[in-house]
Write a protein that holds these residues in place. Structure first.
Motif, mmCIF file in Angstrom:
data_model
loop_
_atom_site.group_PDB
_atom_site.id
_atom_site.type_symbol
_atom_site.label_atom_id
_atom_site.label_comp_id
_atom_site.label_asym_id
_atom_site.label_seq_id
_atom_site.Cartn_x
_atom_site.Cartn_y
_atom_site.Cartn_z
ATOM 1 N N ASN A 234 -14.887 14.912 1.859
ATOM 2 C CA ASN A 234 -13.902 13.855 1.640
ATOM 3 C C ASN A 234 -13.004 13.721 2.864
ATOM 4 O OD1 ASN A 234 -13.991 13.005 -1.481
ATOM 5 N ND2 ASN A 234 -14.393 15.183 -1.332
ATOM 6 N N PRO A 235 -13.583 13.345 3.999
ATOM 7 C CA PRO A 235 -12.789 13.323 5.239
ATOM 8 C C PRO A 235 -11.648 12.324 5.213
ATOM 9 C CG PRO A 235 -14.897 12.203 5.548
ATOM 10 C CD PRO A 235 -14.959 12.882 4.206
ATOM 11 N N GLN A 236 -11.710 11.302 4.317
ATOM 12 C CA GLN A 236 -10.626 10.320 4.266
ATOM 13 C C GLN A 236 -9.374 10.881 3.603
ATOM 14 O OE1 GLN A 236 -12.984 10.429 2.061
ATOM 15 N NE2 GLN A 236 -12.023 10.131 0.078
ATOM 16 N N CYS A 237 -9.513 11.995 2.877
ATOM 17 C CA CYS A 237 -8.361 12.592 2.197
ATOM 18 C C CYS A 237 -7.634 13.522 3.160
ATOM 19 C CB CYS A 237 -8.809 13.361 0.951
ATOM 20 S SG CYS A 237 -7.429 14.092 0.042
ATOM 21 N N PRO A 238 -6.346 13.295 3.403
ATOM 22 C CA PRO A 238 -5.610 14.134 4.349
ATOM 23 C C PRO A 238 -5.369 15.547 3.836
ATOM 24 C CG PRO A 238 -4.113 12.650 3.227
ATOM 25 C CD PRO A 238 -5.503 12.264 2.795
ATOM 26 N N HIS A 239 -5.518 15.747 2.525
ATOM 27 C CA HIS A 239 -5.278 17.057 1.920
ATOM 28 C C HIS A 239 -6.513 17.926 2.130
ATOM 29 C CE1 HIS A 239 -3.879 19.377 -1.943
ATOM 30 N NE2 HIS A 239 -4.151 20.176 -0.942
ATOM 31 N N GLN A 240 -6.620 18.503 3.320
ATOM 32 C CA GLN A 240 -7.811 19.298 3.670
ATOM 33 C C GLN A 240 -7.623 20.795 3.406
ATOM 34 O OE1 GLN A 240 -10.910 17.832 5.175
ATOM 35 N NE2 GLN A 240 -9.865 16.249 4.011
ATOM 36 N N ASN A 241 -6.436 21.192 3.067
ATOM 37 C CA ASN A 241 -6.166 22.605 2.824
ATOM 38 C C ASN A 241 -5.529 22.800 1.452
ATOM 39 O OD1 ASN A 241 -6.927 23.598 5.535
ATOM 40 N ND2 ASN A 241 -5.194 22.326 6.181
ATOM 41 N N GLN A 242 -5.276 24.043 1.099
ATOM 42 C CA GLN A 242 -4.713 24.359 -0.213
ATOM 43 C C GLN A 242 -3.367 23.681 -0.426
ATOM 44 O OE1 GLN A 242 -3.917 28.524 -0.847
ATOM 45 N NE2 GLN A 242 -2.707 28.151 -2.679
ATOM 46 N N ASN A 243 -2.573 23.575 0.640
ATOM 47 C CA ASN A 243 -1.224 23.027 0.543
ATOM 48 C C ASN A 243 -1.129 21.708 1.307
ATOM 49 O OD1 ASN A 243 -0.326 25.413 -0.814
ATOM 50 N ND2 ASN A 243 -0.234 26.440 1.163
ATOM 51 N N TYR A 244 -0.356 20.766 0.754
ATOM 52 C CA TYR A 244 -0.236 19.462 1.400
ATOM 53 C C TYR A 244 1.087 18.815 1.014
ATOM 54 C CZ TYR A 244 -1.115 14.529 2.471
ATOM 55 O OH TYR A 244 -1.017 13.247 2.955
ATOM 56 N N GLU A 245 1.742 18.201 2.004
ATOM 57 C CA GLU A 245 2.949 17.422 1.743
ATOM 58 C C GLU A 245 2.606 15.946 1.885
ATOM 59 O OE1 GLU A 245 7.613 16.904 3.149
ATOM 60 O OE2 GLU A 245 6.437 18.626 3.842
ATOM 61 N N THR A 246 2.796 15.177 0.819
ATOM 62 C CA THR A 246 2.421 13.767 0.818
ATOM 63 C C THR A 246 3.360 12.946 1.675
ATOM 64 O OG1 THR A 246 3.787 13.049 -1.053
ATOM 65 C CG2 THR A 246 1.692 14.115 -1.585
ATOM 66 N N ILE A 247 2.972 11.683 1.905
ATOM 67 C CA ILE A 247 3.819 10.824 2.733
ATOM 68 C C ILE A 247 5.131 10.504 2.030
ATOM 69 C CG2 ILE A 247 1.913 9.785 3.994
ATOM 70 C CD1 ILE A 247 2.074 7.382 2.182
ATOM 71 N N LYS A 248 5.197 10.776 0.726
ATOM 72 C CA LYS A 248 6.453 10.594 -0.007
ATOM 73 C C LYS A 248 7.262 11.883 -0.085
ATOM 74 C CE LYS A 248 5.596 6.502 -2.804
ATOM 75 N NZ LYS A 248 5.639 5.911 -4.160
ATOM 76 N N GLY A 249 6.778 12.924 0.591
ATOM 77 C CA GLY A 249 7.531 14.173 0.648
ATOM 78 C C GLY A 249 7.310 15.111 -0.517
ATOM 79 N N VAL A 250 6.291 14.842 -1.349
ATOM 80 C CA VAL A 250 5.984 15.737 -2.470
ATOM 81 C C VAL A 250 5.034 16.825 -1.979
ATOM 82 C CG1 VAL A 250 5.025 15.910 -4.798
ATOM 83 C CG2 VAL A 250 6.237 13.829 -4.097
ATOM 84 N N LYS A 251 5.403 18.067 -2.213
ATOM 85 C CA LYS A 251 4.589 19.189 -1.761
ATOM 86 C C LYS A 251 3.713 19.682 -2.909
ATOM 87 C CE LYS A 251 6.745 22.096 1.036
ATOM 88 N NZ LYS A 251 7.773 23.040 1.537
ATOM 89 N N VAL A 252 2.408 19.680 -2.671
ATOM 90 C CA VAL A 252 1.461 20.066 -3.717
ATOM 91 C C VAL A 252 0.609 21.235 -3.243
ATOM 92 C CG1 VAL A 252 1.383 17.754 -4.711
ATOM 93 C CG2 VAL A 252 -0.278 18.378 -2.960
ATOM 94 N N SER A 253 0.276 22.107 -4.191
ATOM 95 C CA SER A 253 -0.611 23.233 -3.917
ATOM 96 C C SER A 253 -1.709 23.278 -4.965
ATOM 97 C CB SER A 253 0.167 24.558 -3.936
ATOM 98 O OG SER A 253 1.068 24.640 -2.862
#
Length: 365
Positions: A234-253
């Motif tokens: 899924n190369p179009q998805c920026p969330h390539q690792n366990q942790n990701y901060e969205t462009i709205k500033g939400v941090k997801v794990s």
């Protein structure tokens, strides 16, 4: 004296700017697990699983199973389930309605949200992973699906339906339009139009959460279902690792115990719970707003944390251990100390000043 006062004031402002006072006003941290209700549908056979749940080969529509799962999840500190849903009047639709009804009565503090897996038009056309936002049939089916969810789940079960910033959450699993997979403006146009349509028809403003797609302003939360395994696909998805901060500033794990599917490579071993523990340790370092558990009971991919005959309640205990740490974690401990120090100095100085003036007044008398 003036320099000292300015220094103390700066200390307080630093503390207020970054302290848990500000932190507490953000969304409460959520721990959510993906939940599957397809067992017993005549298609998903227990013969194709690697491990066996402690409850045996169950039927998802068995209310005793539903009750036990929710009780275990609450015991482990899980806030709610994201329920895998495959369409109106589908087996999963019927089971999901049973879940919402029981949880509304028995577990009102536990949250549920619909995770749409596919869009179906007239029972003849289906879109799963590969979607087509420009197809008129697709648009009609998407609108109908949204209205169905609002009218059959969100409105009747407002007390238990998961919300984000006051808006009910609809999770979209891999809604990838292959012709526009990296076109953020196209995604924004389509999904914002849908939000407006839903509001016009139902007077409800929804929050779209998107899995395995690009990150766009139209999504309040973007994440990847299992980045440890699917990121390369899924190369179009920026969330390539366990942790990701969205462009709205939400941090997801994303945390998961392992992966093993019959006839599928690679296998990610459980390591007697070490894989899952390491995920939680990395998540705590990231200090996420949302932790997604993959999964509660996806037995075909062996990502379940539900008790099994092979590991009993091991993963519930690990979940509880780290959820407690997350709940007690204050990411602004140093700033809080600065704030308290500044307040202490000012209060102390004020008391000393009043005491001195009273003393001088008594001496003059």
């Amino acid at each position: 004296m003036k320099l000292c006062f300015v220094f103390i004031l700066l200390l307080i402002l630093m503390g207020l700017g970054f302290s848990s006072v500000a932190y507490a006003n953000s969304n409460d941290r959520l721990v959510l697990a993906y939940y599957y209700v397809w067992y017993g549908d005549g298609v998903h056979s227990w013969d194709n699983v690697v491990y066996e749940p402690s409850l045996g080969p169950y039927n998802s529509n068995d209310t005793r199973i539903i009750d036990q799962h929710v009780a275990w999840a609450k015991e482990a500190g899980v806030d709610g389930f994201l329920v895998s849903w495959w369409g109106t009047n589908d087996y999963t639709d019927n089971v999901t309605k049973t879940m919402f009804e029981r949880i509304k009565i028995l577990y009102p503090n536990f949250k549920l949200a619909i995770m749409i897996e596919q869009i179906v038009y007239n029972g003849t056309m289906r879109w799963y992973v590969n979607h087509n936002f420009s197809d008129p049939h697709y648009v009609e089916a998407f609108r109908g699906t949204m209205l169905y969810i609002v009218n059959n789940y969100i409105k009747p079960y407002q007390d238990v339906y998961l919300t984000w910033n006051g808006k009910p959450v609809i999770v979209l699993y891999a809604f990838i339009d292959s012709n526009h997979r990296e076109d953020e403006a196209y995604y924004n146009s389509f999904f914002n139009d849908m939000k407006v349509y839903i509001y016009q028809q139902t007077n409800v403003t929804v929050s779209f959460w998107s899995l395995n797609t690009l990150d766009a302003e139209c999504f309040d939360v973007t994440a990847m279902y299992l980045p440890q395994l699917q990121a390369k696909d899924n190369p179009q998805c920026p969330h390539q690792n366990q942790n990701y901060e969205t462009i709205k500033g939400v941090k997801v794990s994303v945390v998961f115990p392992g992966f093993e599917k019959q006839g599928y490579e690679p296998i990610i071993g459980r390591g007697n719970g070490k894989t899952y523990e390491n995920c939680w340790i990395n998540a705590l370092k990231f200090n996420p707003n949302i932790i997604f558990i993959v999964s509660w009971n996806e037995w075909y991919e062996s990502t379940s944390i539900e008790p099994a005959k092979q590991w009993n309640k091991t993963y519930l205990k690990i979940t509880k251990q780290y959820v407690d740490q997350v709940s007690n974690f204050n990411p602004y401990l140093f700033q809080d100390a600065i704030l308290k120090l500044g307040v202490f100095i000012i209060v102390t100085g004020f008391i000393i000043t009043i005491f001195r003036r009273l003393t001088v007044a008594c001496i003059k008398k």
